[in-house]
Design a protein around this motif. Structure first.
Motif, PDB file in Angstrom:
ATOM      1  N   ASN A   1      20.413  60.356  22.189  1.00  0.00           N
ATOM      2  CA  ASN A   1      19.423  59.963  20.994  1.00  0.00           C
ATOM      3  C   ASN A   1      20.199  60.059  19.777  1.00  0.00           C
ATOM      4  OD1 ASN A   1      18.929  62.690  19.973  1.00  0.00           O
ATOM      5  ND2 ASN A   1      18.132  63.005  21.963  1.00  0.00           N
ATOM      6  N   SER A   2      19.373  59.876  18.499  1.00  0.00           N
ATOM      7  CA  SER A   2      19.877  59.704  17.322  1.00  0.00           C
ATOM      8  C   SER A   2      19.299  61.039  16.556  1.00  0.00           C
ATOM      9  CB  SER A   2      19.666  58.325  16.607  1.00  0.00           C
ATOM     10  OG  SER A   2      20.063  57.384  17.392  1.00  0.00           O
ATOM     11  N   VAL A   3      18.841  61.820  17.340  1.00  0.00           N
ATOM     12  CA  VAL A   3      18.104  62.883  16.546  1.00  0.00           C
ATOM     13  C   VAL A   3      18.699  64.279  16.722  1.00  0.00           C
ATOM     14  CG1 VAL A   3      16.077  64.210  16.205  1.00  0.00           C
ATOM     15  CG2 VAL A   3      15.842  61.968  16.663  1.00  0.00           C
ATOM     16  N   ASP A   4      18.921  64.943  17.927  1.00  0.00           N
ATOM     17  CA  ASP A   4      19.452  66.226  18.176  1.00  0.00           C
ATOM     18  C   ASP A   4      20.287  66.220  19.139  1.00  0.00           C
ATOM     19  OD1 ASP A   4      17.431  65.800  20.185  1.00  0.00           O
ATOM     20  OD2 ASP A   4      16.184  67.608  19.686  1.00  0.00           O
ATOM     21  N   ASP A   5      21.069  65.150  20.016  1.00  0.00           N
ATOM     22  CA  ASP A   5      21.699  65.292  21.087  1.00  0.00           C
ATOM     23  C   ASP A   5      23.033  65.909  20.600  1.00  0.00           C
ATOM     24  OD1 ASP A   5      22.204  64.593  23.919  1.00  0.00           O
ATOM     25  OD2 ASP A   5      23.587  63.303  23.057  1.00  0.00           O
ATOM     26  N   VAL A   6      23.795  66.416  21.566  1.00  0.00           N
ATOM     27  CA  VAL A   6      24.983  67.126  21.401  1.00  0.00           C
ATOM     28  C   VAL A   6      26.130  66.610  21.856  1.00  0.00           C
ATOM     29  CG1 VAL A   6      23.837  69.699  21.171  1.00  0.00           C
ATOM     30  CG2 VAL A   6      24.757  68.587  23.617  1.00  0.00           C
ATOM     31  N   ASP A   7      25.866  65.266  22.966  1.00  0.00           N
ATOM     32  CA  ASP A   7      26.997  64.566  23.272  1.00  0.00           C
ATOM     33  C   ASP A   7      27.238  63.485  22.731  1.00  0.00           C
ATOM     34  OD1 ASP A   7      26.447  66.314  25.560  1.00  0.00           O
ATOM     35  OD2 ASP A   7      25.722  64.892  26.862  1.00  0.00           O
ATOM     36  N   TYR A   8      28.131  64.076  21.394  1.00  0.00           N
ATOM     37  CA  TYR A   8      28.835  62.702  20.482  1.00  0.00           C
ATOM     38  C   TYR A   8      29.834  63.132  19.721  1.00  0.00           C
ATOM     39  CZ  TYR A   8      26.735  64.627  16.287  1.00  0.00           C
ATOM     40  OH  TYR A   8      26.286  65.602  15.228  1.00  0.00           O
ATOM     41  N   PHE A   9      30.597  62.292  19.243  1.00  0.00           N
ATOM     42  CA  PHE A   9      31.794  62.716  18.523  1.00  0.00           C
ATOM     43  C   PHE A   9      31.333  63.088  16.897  1.00  0.00           C
ATOM     44  CE2 PHE A   9      34.732  59.473  21.012  1.00  0.00           C
ATOM     45  CZ  PHE A   9      34.858  60.459  22.087  1.00  0.00           C
TER      46      PHE A   9
ATOM     47  N   TYR B   1      30.042  66.653  26.331  1.00  0.00           N
ATOM     48  CA  TYR B   1      30.329  65.211  26.812  1.00  0.00           C
ATOM     49  C   TYR B   1      30.327  64.364  25.669  1.00  0.00           C
ATOM     50  CZ  TYR B   1      29.540  66.668  31.782  1.00  0.00           C
ATOM     51  OH  TYR B   1      29.747  67.229  32.895  1.00  0.00           O
ATOM     52  N   ALA B   2      30.710  63.265  25.691  1.00  0.00           N
ATOM     53  CA  ALA B   2      30.318  62.004  24.752  1.00  0.00           C
ATOM     54  C   ALA B   2      29.793  61.007  25.456  1.00  0.00           C
ATOM     55  CB  ALA B   2      31.644  61.520  24.141  1.00  0.00           C
ATOM     56  N   ALA B   3      28.719  60.658  24.668  1.00  0.00           N
ATOM     57  CA  ALA B   3      27.631  59.478  25.149  1.00  0.00           C
ATOM     58  C   ALA B   3      27.603  58.296  24.088  1.00  0.00           C
ATOM     59  CB  ALA B   3      26.323  59.945  25.637  1.00  0.00           C
ATOM     60  N   ILE B   4      27.636  57.128  24.625  1.00  0.00           N
ATOM     61  CA  ILE B   4      27.533  55.872  23.850  1.00  0.00           C
ATOM     62  C   ILE B   4      26.296  54.976  24.393  1.00  0.00           C
ATOM     63  CG2 ILE B   4      28.596  53.889  22.901  1.00  0.00           C
ATOM     64  CD1 ILE B   4      29.909  56.170  21.638  1.00  0.00           C
ATOM     65  N   ARG B   5      25.198  54.764  23.632  1.00  0.00           N
ATOM     66  CA  ARG B   5      24.215  54.033  23.990  1.00  0.00           C
ATOM     67  C   ARG B   5      24.318  52.496  23.607  1.00  0.00           C
ATOM     68  NH1 ARG B   5      20.009  55.929  20.272  1.00  0.00           N
ATOM     69  NH2 ARG B   5      21.562  57.056  19.361  1.00  0.00           N
ATOM     70  N   SER B   6      25.025  52.135  22.732  1.00  0.00           N
ATOM     71  CA  SER B   6      25.505  50.788  22.240  1.00  0.00           C
ATOM     72  C   SER B   6      26.586  50.678  21.563  1.00  0.00           C
ATOM     73  CB  SER B   6      24.077  50.244  21.381  1.00  0.00           C
ATOM     74  OG  SER B   6      24.341  48.998  21.059  1.00  0.00           O
ATOM     75  N   PHE B   7      27.373  49.481  22.085  1.00  0.00           N
ATOM     76  CA  PHE B   7      28.719  49.559  21.372  1.00  0.00           C
ATOM     77  C   PHE B   7      28.740  47.924  20.919  1.00  0.00           C
ATOM     78  CE2 PHE B   7      32.808  51.735  20.552  1.00  0.00           C
ATOM     79  CZ  PHE B   7      33.391  50.964  19.723  1.00  0.00           C
ATOM     80  N   GLU B   8      28.534  47.488  19.882  1.00  0.00           N
ATOM     81  CA  GLU B   8      28.435  45.925  19.605  1.00  0.00           C
ATOM     82  C   GLU B   8      29.442  45.633  18.593  1.00  0.00           C
ATOM     83  OE1 GLU B   8      24.311  43.978  19.722  1.00  0.00           O
ATOM     84  OE2 GLU B   8      24.012  45.852  18.340  1.00  0.00           O
ATOM     85  N   VAL B   9      30.100  44.474  18.783  1.00  0.00           N
ATOM     86  CA  VAL B   9      31.145  44.013  17.968  1.00  0.00           C
ATOM     87  C   VAL B   9      30.794  42.579  17.859  1.00  0.00           C
ATOM     88  CG1 VAL B   9      33.757  43.353  17.592  1.00  0.00           C
ATOM     89  CG2 VAL B   9      33.079  45.392  18.628  1.00  0.00           C
ATOM     90  N   ASN B  10      30.742  42.357  16.385  1.00  0.00           N
ATOM     91  CA  ASN B  10      30.360  40.748  15.938  1.00  0.00           C
ATOM     92  C   ASN B  10      28.930  40.443  16.465  1.00  0.00           C
ATOM     93  OD1 ASN B  10      32.530  40.748  14.329  1.00  0.00           O
ATOM     94  ND2 ASN B  10      33.753  39.416  15.791  1.00  0.00           N
ATOM     95  N   PRO B  11      27.888  41.248  16.548  1.00  0.00           N
ATOM     96  CA  PRO B  11      26.769  40.924  17.365  1.00  0.00           C
ATOM     97  C   PRO B  11      26.198  39.573  16.755  1.00  0.00           C
ATOM     98  CG  PRO B  11      26.044  42.514  15.668  1.00  0.00           C
ATOM     99  CD  PRO B  11      27.835  42.333  15.670  1.00  0.00           C
ATOM    100  N   ALA B  12      25.746  38.732  17.975  1.00  0.00           N
ATOM    101  CA  ALA B  12      25.105  37.509  17.404  1.00  0.00           C
ATOM    102  C   ALA B  12      23.860  37.625  16.550  1.00  0.00           C
ATOM    103  CB  ALA B  12      24.649  36.874  18.737  1.00  0.00           C
ATOM    104  N   LYS B  13      23.917  36.697  15.863  1.00  0.00           N
ATOM    105  CA  LYS B  13      22.642  36.664  14.643  1.00  0.00           C
ATOM    106  C   LYS B  13      21.991  35.187  14.603  1.00  0.00           C
ATOM    107  CE  LYS B  13      24.665  40.198  12.018  1.00  0.00           C
ATOM    108  NZ  LYS B  13      23.866  41.163  11.419  1.00  0.00           N
ATOM    109  N   VAL B  14      20.966  35.074  14.488  1.00  0.00           N
ATOM    110  CA  VAL B  14      20.158  33.836  14.306  1.00  0.00           C
ATOM    111  C   VAL B  14      20.744  33.003  13.329  1.00  0.00           C
ATOM    112  CG1 VAL B  14      18.046  32.708  13.811  1.00  0.00           C
ATOM    113  CG2 VAL B  14      18.196  34.890  15.220  1.00  0.00           C
ATOM    114  N   GLU B  15      20.880  33.577  12.243  1.00  0.00           N
ATOM    115  CA  GLU B  15      21.451  32.622  10.998  1.00  0.00           C
ATOM    116  C   GLU B  15      22.909  32.119  11.341  1.00  0.00           C
ATOM    117  OE1 GLU B  15      21.923  37.238   9.807  1.00  0.00           O
ATOM    118  OE2 GLU B  15      20.540  35.836  10.977  1.00  0.00           O
TER     119      GLU B  15
END
Length: 854
Positions: free
Chosen positions: A676-684, A735-749
């Motif tokens: 999560n983006s609040v209080d999780d410990v599993d991240y760099f 541990y390390a956890a990743i919820r989302s890893f986007e490169v050049n995400p698609a955009k409507v415009e």
């Protein structure tokens, strides 16, 4: 058109028609970027032919004369010289005129019979004089009875005709048992009672009661007596342990809120006295998994030494204390002379036994780890083996062989081993069957053979079905990985032989039948109840794997796009299917990855064939071994509630990233770290975001990220194929956890044409050139036709829809030129020359709308 596997593989590598070439580069060796082994150690040992005689644990000395036999069809005349075993011969037909069975124990008689002077040792003989069991002590004689029982249950004793046998046997480790120390739902009273009988039968002599979620064992109620019902249950457990000659050790876990004062000391003594009155004669104190003042090793030792004097020695009939220190793993233990383990070694009474989990929380038992801790605590450590516990991977059942235990160790290296099992007690018996064997006869332990024997002993009427389930339900898909599916060979669809295909197809067919076969043949209903959620998902895995095998042939034929795609989407896992499987996983190392890889490879190849270019798909890369599991796809599933986890402790230099498949302009990167983006410990918490064209030279995009769950970079385009998040210096070992890893995400415009819908961001998945993503179409979707496009290929999933959709072509005034009802999941639309827009009305799932060019 008929397309061969080689041609389809070439198409998947990139073909120029109406788009750019997007060929996958294959010359970069990712192993150069990995900092740890990616291989799972194989199961040691081999299956043996026991010629119908199955005894567990395997005796130290066994001699069998199969040509000479003792007929006991007339029953046995039991001579119990110490009158201690009246309740232990229920498996024998007693007869005053039967063959003589003499049982005795004691140092003098044992010495005469050559019994080793070790608690639990015994000699058993079967010859023309009858059956004689001599134990070094009462426990040894009891174990001789259990060995006799196993002999009589073996095929070699068919029709009560026993071969002449001499067994001289003894345990290698003084403490051999189980610690109910997991998080989650504690075992039921019925399961505990069943397991205690199991311990006695297979010579496990210790049961440590310490379930983390028992409030009277831990906070908040460790100071209070058990309520009447719970107290009665514990009393019954103690009685069952006495019948099975098992030492019941009651553990308390007070460290989280203990006060180092006289009041709490008396609270602890009072609780021990209450438990003593229930019949407890062995006690343990756990200081694991706590924080705050309770972690003070000096205070811990003072408490233990005082209890040893005031309670253990004062009572006179209480066994030595056992303690689990706060620093129970080398991963975070202070190795210096000022560390808590050294304080234990210098000041803790030598009679107190000290638990130790090894290099990390879940790890192998090695000589190195024992030497390391023993030199500090100044006594042989008590190995707490966190296997087959699954409280860290509750979606998994561990049914594989017991291995990772050094077979050269002796009682000088460790005073015992306690297995921490799963919350599924009946399903833990297969592993405990192995632990019992190892702890008794360490040097001769044969992991694979023990597993084969255990399967047959535990589920004899459905052994083959249980074996099929167990061999594919062995891996944690996490840090402490276990070998799985070692007899199964999988492949990628571009490279296989007919023999490989037929063998794998046969295995999936076996898997599909397992639930029904276990239901019909497994007489242990408790085990069946525990396994059932996994068995149901296992059967479904067999079905979809089998269907994928059939699809491969249809894909290779290539002559009927409509038939292939409709069958393909029928074999996709729905969101409900995925949730059900993820909750009760099996086949994580080979079977499910084969299914996912085969389905992906066919989708990529099919898309390439239709679009003339390789799809825009990213591949997860990392220094962590678990990146090879299919869980890495959770970084790309467009769901911020799911995540990929490293499954092992992070360290400096570790990294997680994506391989785009080819060098392109990287303009934007978005990452969600942690669970999560609040209080999780599993991240760099200290990291750098960087990219590379070749995987060797890296350019920093964001050089010094500090405690950022949400990472977003945009800038001038950088030529790159690889993008990664790399850990810098930090004290974190989570541990390390990743919820989302986007490169050049698609955009409507960035589409280049207009899009009319209530959900434009989600609708992008229909145009993102990635057949793995999909758009849940509802209502109306209208999109502009780019110049040069003459038609569209619709890749949808309408297998669960009966109404279908309506596809309309509109002219520049918005008038309908043509209108078609479509129910198939595959549809080719030829555009009218006057059409400027396409409109889709209805409910469906759209994977891709592929434009066809002039």
């Amino acid at each position: 058109m008929v397309i061969s596997r080689k041609v389809m593989a070439a198409l998947a590598a990139g073909v120029l028609t109406c788009g750019h070439v997007a060929a996958q580069e294959v010359d970069f060796d990712l192993s150069s970027q990995r900092s740890e082994s990616q291989d799972v150690l194989p199961v040691p040992g081999k299956k043996l032919d026991h010629q119908g005689l199955v005894i567990n644990p395997v005796p130290h000395q066994l001699t069998v004369d199969r040509n000479t036999r003792l007929d006991v069809t007339g029953g046995l005349r039991i001579i119990d010289k110490q009158e201690k075993f009246a309740e232990d011969f229920g498996f024998i037909a007693a007869s005053k005129k039967g063959v003589k069975l003499t049982i005795d124990f004691g140092t003098k008689v044992a010495s005469k019979q050559g019994v080793k002077a070790v608690s639990g040792a015994y000699v058993l003989t079967i010859d023309k004089k009858g059956i004689v069991i001599t134990g070094y002590d009462e426990q040894g004689a009891f174990y001789g009875i259990q060995t006799l029982k196993q002999i009589m249950e073996s095929p070699v004793a068919a029709e009560d005709n026993l071969p002449y046998i001499t067994i001289n046997d003894y345990p290698d480790l003084p403490n051999r048992g189980v610690v109910e120390g997991f998080y989650g739902t504690p075992w039921s009273h019925e399961v505990r009672m069943s397991l205690i009988d199991f311990y006695g039968k297979f010579k496990l002599n210790s049961y440590l009661y310490g379930p983390k979620d028992d409030p009277y064992h831990s906070c908040p109620n460790w100071r209070l007596p058990y309520p009447e019902k719970e107290a009665a249950n514990i009393k019954e457990l103690i009685q069952a342990c006495r019948r099975n000659r098992v030492n019941f050790v009651w553990a308390i876990h007070p460290g989280q809120d203990i006060k180092w004062n006289e009041e709490d000391y008396q609270n602890l003594v009072n609780k021990f006295n209450w438990m003593y009155d229930l019949g407890v004669r062995s006690f343990a104190i756990f200081f694991d998994d706590i924080s705050g003042e309770g972690t003070n090793p000096v205070k811990q030792v003072e408490l233990l030494n005082r209890l040893n004097t005031d309670f253990v020695k004062a009572k006179g009939d209480v066994s030595s204390l056992v303690v689990c220190p706060t620093d129970y793993s080398k991963l975070w233990a202070n190795p210096t002379p000022q560390g808590s383990l050294a304080i234990y070694g210098n000041t803790l009474d030598p009679s107190v036994q000290v638990f130790w989990t090894g290099d990390v929380v879940c790890s192998d038992l090695t000589k190195e780890t024992q030497d390391w801790v023993n030199s500090r605590i100044k006594r042989p450590a008590y190995f707490w083996w966190n296997y087959p516990v699954t409280d860290y991977v509750r979606h998994i059942l561990l049914q594989g062989p017991v291995y990772g235990l050094n077979t050269s160790l002796t009682a000088n290296d460790l005073c015992g081993i306690a297995s921490n099992p799963m919350e599924h007690g009946e399903a833990s018996k297969l592993a405990l069957y192995g632990v019992a064997d190892y702890a008794w006869n360490t040097a001769n332990y044969n992991a694979l053979d023990n597993w084969e024997r255990g399967l047959e002993v535990l589920v004899p009427q459905a052994k083959d079905a249980y074996r099929t389930f167990a061999i594919h339900s062995s891996d944690t898909e996490n840090g402490y990985r276990r070998d799985e599916s070692w007899e199964t060979e999988t492949f990628r669809i571009s490279n296989y032989t007919d023999a490989q295909y037929q063998a794998l197809l046969k295995e999936f067919e076996k898997v599909e039948k397992v639930p029904a076969e276990m239901e019909a043949g497994c007489t242990n209903k408790g085990l069946l109840k525990e396994l059932n959620p996994w068995l149901q998902e296992f059967g479904k895995l067999g079905t979809r794997g089998k269907n994928a095998m059939m699809l491969i042939k249809l894909y290779e034929d290539g002559s009927d796009n409509n038939a292939f795609w409709n069958k393909y989407v029928e074999n996709l896992m729905s969101e409900d299917d995925k949730k059900a499987y993820n909750a009760h996983k099996s086949g994580t190392m080979k079977l499910q990855p084969f299914y996912e890889h085969a389905m992906d490879d066919m989708a990529y190849g099919f898309y390439t064939k239709l679009a003339g270019k390789y799809p825009k798909v990213s591949r997860a890369i990392s220094s962590f071994a678990t990146i090879r599991s299919t869980s890495n796809k959770l970084m790309f599933d467009n769901d911020s509630t799911t995540f990929y986890t490293s499954g092992t402790a992070q360290k400096e230099g570790d990294w997680i990233g994506v391989d785009l498949g080819y060098v392109e302009d990287v303009k934007e990167v978005s990452i969600l770290q942690g669970r999560n983006s609040v209080d999780d410990v599993d991240y760099f918490d200290h990291a750098v975001l960087e990219c590379s064209a070749d995987g060797k030279t890296w350019t920093a995009l964001l050089p010094d990220l500090d405690k950022q769950y949400v990472i977003h970079w945009t800038g001038e385009p950088v030529k790159a194929r690889y993008v990664r998040l790399k850990r810098l210096d930090s004290k974190k070992t989570n541990y390390a956890a990743i919820r989302s890893f986007e490169v050049n995400p698609a955009k409507v415009e960035a589409l280049g044409f207009s899009l009319e819908t209530e959900k434009p961001t989600q609708a992008l998945y229909a145009f993102d050139e990635n057949p793995e993503t999909s758009y849940a179409q509802e209502g109306t979707l209208t999109f502009e036709i780019p110049q040069g496009v003459t038609g569209y290929t619709f890749l949808m999933n309408q297998s669960k829809q009966t109404a279908g959709i309506t596809v309309s072509q509109l002219d520049k005034k918005g008038n309908v030129i043509s209108e078609l009802a479509v129910k198939s999941s595959y549809f080719e639309l030829k555009l009218d020359k006057k059409a400027v827009k396409v409109q889709i009305t209805g409910t469906t799932e759209i994977f891709e709308l592929i434009p066809q060019c002039k």
